[in-house]
Write a protein that holds these residues in place. Structure first.
Motif, PDB file in Angstrom:
ATOM      1  N   UNK A 331       0.814  -1.214   0.000  1.00  0.00           N
ATOM      2  CA  UNK A 331       0.000   0.000   0.000  1.00  0.00           C
ATOM      3  C   UNK A 331       0.842   1.257   0.000  1.00  0.00           C
ATOM      4  N   UNK A 332       2.012   1.177   0.601  1.00  0.00           N
ATOM      5  CA  UNK A 332       2.863   2.358   0.707  1.00  0.00           C
ATOM      6  C   UNK A 332       3.964   2.398  -0.349  1.00  0.00           C
ATOM      7  N   UNK A 333       4.179   1.272  -1.036  1.00  0.00           N
ATOM      8  CA  UNK A 333       5.288   1.194  -1.995  1.00  0.00           C
ATOM      9  C   UNK A 333       4.764   1.231  -3.423  1.00  0.00           C
ATOM     10  N   UNK A 334       4.767   2.412  -4.000  1.00  0.00           N
ATOM     11  CA  UNK A 334       4.350   2.583  -5.394  1.00  0.00           C
ATOM     12  C   UNK A 334       5.538   2.297  -6.301  1.00  0.00           C
ATOM     13  N   UNK A 389       4.969  -4.175 -17.361  1.00  0.00           N
ATOM     14  CA  UNK A 389       4.511  -5.472 -17.868  1.00  0.00           C
ATOM     15  C   UNK A 389       4.977  -6.611 -16.960  1.00  0.00           C
ATOM     16  N   UNK A 390       6.220  -6.533 -16.505  1.00  0.00           N
ATOM     17  CA  UNK A 390       6.720  -7.561 -15.590  1.00  0.00           C
ATOM     18  C   UNK A 390       5.897  -7.594 -14.305  1.00  0.00           C
ATOM     19  N   UNK A 391       5.518  -6.436 -13.817  1.00  0.00           N
ATOM     20  CA  UNK A 391       4.709  -6.375 -12.597  1.00  0.00           C
ATOM     21  C   UNK A 391       3.336  -7.001 -12.804  1.00  0.00           C
ATOM     22  N   UNK A 392       2.763  -6.811 -13.999  1.00  0.00           N
ATOM     23  CA  UNK A 392       1.440  -7.369 -14.277  1.00  0.00           C
ATOM     24  C   UNK A 392       1.457  -8.891 -14.259  1.00  0.00           C
ATOM     25  N   UNK A 393       2.625  -9.475 -14.549  1.00  0.00           N
ATOM     26  CA  UNK A 393       2.748 -10.932 -14.576  1.00  0.00           C
ATOM     27  C   UNK A 393       3.071 -11.511 -13.206  1.00  0.00           C
ATOM     28  N   UNK A 394       3.219 -10.644 -12.220  1.00  0.00           N
ATOM     29  CA  UNK A 394       3.558 -11.067 -10.863  1.00  0.00           C
ATOM     30  C   UNK A 394       2.403 -10.691  -9.935  1.00  0.00           C
ATOM     31  N   UNK A 395       1.752 -11.678  -9.355  1.00  0.00           N
ATOM     32  CA  UNK A 395       0.555 -11.400  -8.551  1.00  0.00           C
ATOM     33  C   UNK A 395       0.855 -10.732  -7.212  1.00  0.00           C
ATOM     34  N   UNK A 396       2.126 -10.459  -6.941  1.00  0.00           N
ATOM     35  CA  UNK A 396       2.445  -9.698  -5.726  1.00  0.00           C
ATOM     36  C   UNK A 396       2.023  -8.238  -5.843  1.00  0.00           C
ATOM     37  N   UNK A 397       1.891  -7.785  -7.096  1.00  0.00           N
ATOM     38  CA  UNK A 397       1.620  -6.362  -7.313  1.00  0.00           C
ATOM     39  C   UNK A 397       0.126  -6.123  -7.497  1.00  0.00           C
ATOM     40  N   UNK A 398      -0.328  -4.977  -7.036  1.00  0.00           N
ATOM     41  CA  UNK A 398      -1.713  -4.562  -7.180  1.00  0.00           C
ATOM     42  C   UNK A 398      -1.790  -3.381  -8.146  1.00  0.00           C
ATOM     43  N   UNK A 399      -2.834  -3.388  -8.941  1.00  0.00           N
ATOM     44  CA  UNK A 399      -3.048  -2.325  -9.923  1.00  0.00           C
ATOM     45  C   UNK A 399      -4.271  -1.529  -9.507  1.00  0.00           C
ATOM     46  N   UNK A 400      -4.125  -0.207  -9.421  1.00  0.00           N
ATOM     47  CA  UNK A 400      -5.239   0.615  -8.942  1.00  0.00           C
ATOM     48  C   UNK A 400      -5.404   1.852  -9.806  1.00  0.00           C
ATOM     49  N   UNK A 401      -6.655   2.279  -9.976  1.00  0.00           N
ATOM     50  CA  UNK A 401      -6.976   3.500 -10.690  1.00  0.00           C
ATOM     51  C   UNK A 401      -6.748   4.694  -9.766  1.00  0.00           C
ATOM     52  N   UNK A 402      -6.736   5.917 -10.293  1.00  0.00           N
ATOM     53  CA  UNK A 402      -6.477   7.093  -9.447  1.00  0.00           C
ATOM     54  C   UNK A 402      -7.422   7.223  -8.260  1.00  0.00           C
ATOM     55  N   UNK A 403      -8.639   6.683  -8.373  1.00  0.00           N
ATOM     56  CA  UNK A 403      -9.573   6.773  -7.249  1.00  0.00           C
ATOM     57  C   UNK A 403      -9.408   5.625  -6.253  1.00  0.00           C
ATOM     58  N   UNK A 404      -8.360   4.808  -6.440  1.00  0.00           N
ATOM     59  CA  UNK A 404      -8.067   3.745  -5.489  1.00  0.00           C
ATOM     60  C   UNK A 404      -8.723   2.418  -5.791  1.00  0.00           C
ATOM     61  N   UNK A 405      -9.505   2.330  -6.846  1.00  0.00           N
ATOM     62  CA  UNK A 405     -10.188   1.084  -7.186  1.00  0.00           C
ATOM     63  C   UNK A 405      -9.215   0.112  -7.841  1.00  0.00           C
ATOM     64  N   UNK A 406      -9.186  -1.119  -7.344  1.00  0.00           N
ATOM     65  CA  UNK A 406      -8.255  -2.110  -7.884  1.00  0.00           C
ATOM     66  C   UNK A 406      -8.738  -2.616  -9.241  1.00  0.00           C
ATOM     67  N   UNK A 407      -7.807  -2.767 -10.181  1.00  0.00           N
ATOM     68  CA  UNK A 407      -8.111  -3.295 -11.506  1.00  0.00           C
ATOM     69  C   UNK A 407      -7.874  -4.800 -11.489  1.00  0.00           C
ATOM     70  N   UNK A 408      -8.911  -5.557 -11.781  1.00  0.00           N
ATOM     71  CA  UNK A 408      -8.799  -7.016 -11.786  1.00  0.00           C
ATOM     72  C   UNK A 408      -8.125  -7.482 -13.069  1.00  0.00           C
ATOM     73  N   UNK A 409      -7.090  -8.283 -12.924  1.00  0.00           N
ATOM     74  CA  UNK A 409      -6.371  -8.825 -14.071  1.00  0.00           C
ATOM     75  C   UNK A 409      -6.719 -10.297 -14.243  1.00  0.00           C
ATOM     76  N   UNK A 410      -6.686 -10.805 -15.464  1.00  0.00           N
ATOM     77  CA  UNK A 410      -6.960 -12.229 -15.674  1.00  0.00           C
ATOM     78  C   UNK A 410      -5.871 -13.089 -15.045  1.00  0.00           C
ATOM     79  N   UNK A 411      -6.249 -14.248 -14.568  1.00  0.00           N
ATOM     80  CA  UNK A 411      -5.281 -15.152 -13.951  1.00  0.00           C
ATOM     81  C   UNK A 411      -4.347 -15.775 -14.985  1.00  0.00           C
ATOM     82  N   UNK A 412      -4.850 -15.914 -16.207  1.00  0.00           N
ATOM     83  CA  UNK A 412      -4.074 -16.586 -17.250  1.00  0.00           C
ATOM     84  C   UNK A 412      -3.679 -15.603 -18.353  1.00  0.00           C
ATOM     85  N   UNK A 413      -2.950 -14.556 -18.010  1.00  0.00           N
ATOM     86  CA  UNK A 413      -2.535 -13.573 -19.009  1.00  0.00           C
ATOM     87  C   UNK A 413      -1.735 -14.284 -20.099  1.00  0.00           C
ATOM     88  N   UNK A 414      -2.230 -14.186 -21.321  1.00  0.00           N
ATOM     89  CA  UNK A 414      -1.592 -14.870 -22.436  1.00  0.00           C
ATOM     90  C   UNK A 414      -0.533 -13.996 -23.091  1.00  0.00           C
TER      91      UNK A 414
END
Length: 721
Positions: A331-334, A389-414
């Motif tokens: 949460x604190x490490x962007x 892109x590397x972060x998107x392939x690692x489920x340790x990272x969270x993706x959020x919009x400017x309003x704080x809403x998390x963006x759900x990514x597919x589990x099987x990114x092709x």
């Protein structure tokens, strides 16, 4: 007589002298009319536009060079004799051709037998060589794109422009469009009146002349407003273009393309130049205000990101497009941020936009400046995109919009596609990408696509289907090292006509500019009101009414991980393959309608996958298990990694449901026995060549042979009838 092996500056000096000759302005008008106006009757055709790619035609930058040299002295407006006019035209073409040879000759610097043998010869290793594609690469944007996007680009700067210039760029863009309309309105009457004159009095200059009053009347705007706009893009009467002393020096005519005739009328020898100036020049006006620079920089960045997001939203839907998302490890490490993120099925697009441009010093061939500009405009965007892109392939990272809403990514990114987008025309961008871009290989992350906002605008205009768009992007990325073209629009135009595919054995395929003719026409029809075909005849038209075309639409309506791969496979096929496959499915559906029985059409691809079309009207709870069982047998028989099955209704035929089998092939003795007598399926060459059934014209199928459609029946009881 022309001197052999003259230097570039010697030729440029001769051209400067020529352009200051009495009445030379009439010769430039002749060249501009000849090489910038597209004559056609009725509706415009691709063949009409293709002529503009003729090597005998002067490019816009060459004509701008002539005009820029002409204003270095006071213009003599007297009409030369026909003989002198012809001499001006011939000498201009000869000197410009010689100048081109001087510039392009740099490519052979360092060419030695030793350099070729040891593989060290690289013709694009120096800035001097890049000067040629920078100057001669052609137009990467349409004039109507410049005007439409300029209004968007500077919308947030309207208060500054009103306060300092007395008009907004939106007003300037609207007035520039009306200028083109006024010149078009004059065309027929001037042509007819010219025909009535003695040939000695002929001049093309009137085709490019207009008044502020004419524009104001047609635009229904005050004359004072129109005069302010036109005056801002008019070269001053005492301006002598003093800095324009070499081909790549700043040419004042690019920022102020309007001239004034002795009678006070405006002269615009290239309408394109006015559109480009409206897009480019206001930025330089505002950079003079140092206090405004931070706001200017922010506004330009916001424009690029917002525009790209809106265009991608047209393709994928706004709910799939996210603007300015941030990546957090905690949460604190962007970690970083993505300008535009698209999530569709198991495919992701990462867009990093930069508002950097190729500086004037770089255009002169300064190696270090070219590299510095590229690093700021492209390399930085790629590096950031690759990290994200590397972060998107690692489920340790969270993706959020400017309003704080998390963006759900597919589990099987092709696949992840990286777009590096610049906000301005960047000359020779494709050449520089091949030469300078340093990339890293990351699994599931495709080669980057580097383009400007004009290319993304055209791509999203013509490929507004997610599968069509991603199918093109997929191939464009995979063929990055095999394709060479002066502009991204050329490659897009080729795809729309030919369905982009490059044989793996081909090392490099160069695409000529005339491949974009269909795209050029379609964009002009859609955006500029030209009469003609709004869609090029090709990949978007030939498959639409086929059964495979309908299947693709069904897949697109339900973008599941497995079906997206199927959609890519179908879209990549050649026209012959699509027609043959559709015909085979239609025949099996017709048989089902006639006898109520199940009929299959099976196709195998060399890449290790295949598809079975199962034609039946049985209820899903009966047809589903049967189709899955059949596909399991087919997959095993062909030793395939993947197999698709689609249940088709007998009417249409339309897709009812589908199955997807994806797992490694392993030998099984029981399966060997069960599949021993299965007929061979139709083989599809590389998923891009014509079907094997097209080969049957070379080897005739016997009446009692297995039917080539893969049904398992004899030919005489199946497709022969």
């Amino acid at each position: 007589m022309k001197k052999e092996n003259r230097s570039e500056q010697e030729v440029f000096a001769d051209l400067t002298v020529l352009c200051s000759r009495p009445g030379y302005v009439h010769a430039v008008a002749h060249l501009s009319l000849r090489d910038n106006v597209i004559p056609y009757t009725g509706s415009m055709k691709e063949a009409d536009i293709s002529k503009m790619s003729s090597p005998s035609r002067l490019c816009r930058t060459e004509i701008n060079t002539l005009v820029g040299l002409m204003v270095k002295a006071e213009i003599d407006w007297n009409l030369p004799t026909p003989a002198l006019m012809q001499e001006y035209v011939d000498t201009s073409e000869r000197l410009l051709e010689e100048l081109h040879h001087c510039v392009s000759g740099e490519v052979f610097a360092g060419l030695t037998k030793e350099a070729v043998e040891n593989g060290t010869f690289n013709p694009f290793a120096t800035g001097n060589v890049l000067r040629e594609p920078i100057f001669y690469s052609g137009d990467a944007a349409y004039n109507f794109q410049y005007l439409d996007l300029a209004a968007r680009k500077y919308a947030a700067d309207a208060p500054w422009l009103l306060a300092n210039r007395g008009f907004t760029v939106d007003q300037a863009s609207r007035i520039a469009k009306v200028v083109e309309e006024v010149l078009a309105d004059h065309f027929d009457s001037i042509r007819e009146s010219t025909r009535l004159l003695h040939p000695d009095s002929w001049t093309m200059l009137p085709f490019f002349v207009f008044t502020a009053e004419e524009v104001a009347a047609k635009a229904n705007r005050p004359v004072e407003e129109v005069a302010r706009v036109l005056g801002a893009f008019q070269i001053g009467p005492t301006e002598r273009n003093a800095t324009f002393n070499a081909l790549h020096d700043f040419n004042a005519i690019t920022a102020a393309p309007l001239l004034r005739t002795p009678t006070g009328e405006f002269l615009l020898l290239q309408a394109y130049s006015l559109a480009e100036a409206i897009y480019e020049a206001p930025f330089y006006w505002m950079t003079q205000d140092k206090a405004y620079l931070p706001t200017l920089t922010k506004n330009r960045g916001d424009f690029t990101e917002t525009f790209v997001a809106e265009r991608l939203g047209l393709v994928f839907g706004t709910e799939q497009v996210h603007l300015n998302v941030e990546i957090f490890e905690t949460k604190a490490a962007r970690v970083s941020d993505i300008d535009v993120l698209v999530v569709w099925g198991n495919r992701i697009i990462v867009v990093q936009a930069k508002s950097k441009r190729l500086t004037q010093e770089a255009r002169k061939g300064n190696d270090q400046v070219i590299r510095d500009d590229f690093k700021k405009a492209v390399q930085a965007a790629y590096d950031q995109g690759a990290t994200c892109a590397k972060c998107l392939l690692d489920n340790r990272y969270k993706i959020a919009t400017p309003d704080g809403k998390e963006v759900a990514l597919p589990q099987d990114i092709q696949e992840i596609y990286l777009f590096c987008v610049v906000s301005d025309h960047y000359p020779a961008l494709s050449f520089q990408v091949r030469q300078f871009l340093k990339t890293v290989s990351t699994g599931r992350v495709q080669a980057p696509l580097v383009m400007d906002v004009f290319a993304i605008d055209a791509m999203t205009e013509m490929l507004q289907s997610p599968l069509q768009f991603l199918s093109y992007v997929n191939r464009r990325a995979n063929y990055a090292e095999q394709l060479l073209a002066s502009q991204e629009l050329t490659i897009l135009g080729y795809h729309l006509k030919k369905n982009l595919w490059v044989d793996p054995e081909v090392g490099l395929m160069h695409l000529a500019d005339d491949f974009s003719a269909g795209l050029d026409l379609a964009m002009a029809v859609r955006r500029n009101g030209v009469q003609g075909a709004a869609t090029p005849d090709g990949v978007l038209t030939r498959f639409a009414d086929t059964t495979i075309g309908r299947v693709v639409k069904e897949v697109e309506a339900r973008p599941e991980s497995a079906t997206i791969d199927l959609g890519f496979m179908l879209l990549a096929m050649s026209e012959e393959a699509v027609i043959e496959m559709s015909s085979a499915i239609n025949r099996q559906a017709a048989r089902t309608r006639a006898d109520g029985q199940i009929h299959d059409a099976t196709f195998a691809f060399k890449e290790g996958f295949g598809i079975t079309f199962h034609c039946t009207d049985e209820p899903p709870h009966v047809a589903g298990p049967r189709l899955k069982s059949h596909c399991e047998l087919r997959k095993y028989k062909e030793k395939a990694e993947r197999w698709f099955g689609l249940c088709m209704s007998s009417t249409g035929p339309d897709v009812r449901f589908g199955v997807s089998l994806t797992h490694p092939w392993t030998e099984d003795l029981a399966m060997n026995e069960r599949t021993r007598d299965m007929a061979a399926p139709v083989q599809v060459e590389q998923a891009l060549s014509a079907l094997l059934s097209a080969r049957s014209r070379e080897k005739k199928v016997g009446r009692n042979d297995p039917c080539p459609c893969g049904s398992g029946s004899k030919y005489k009881k199946c497709c022969l009838s």
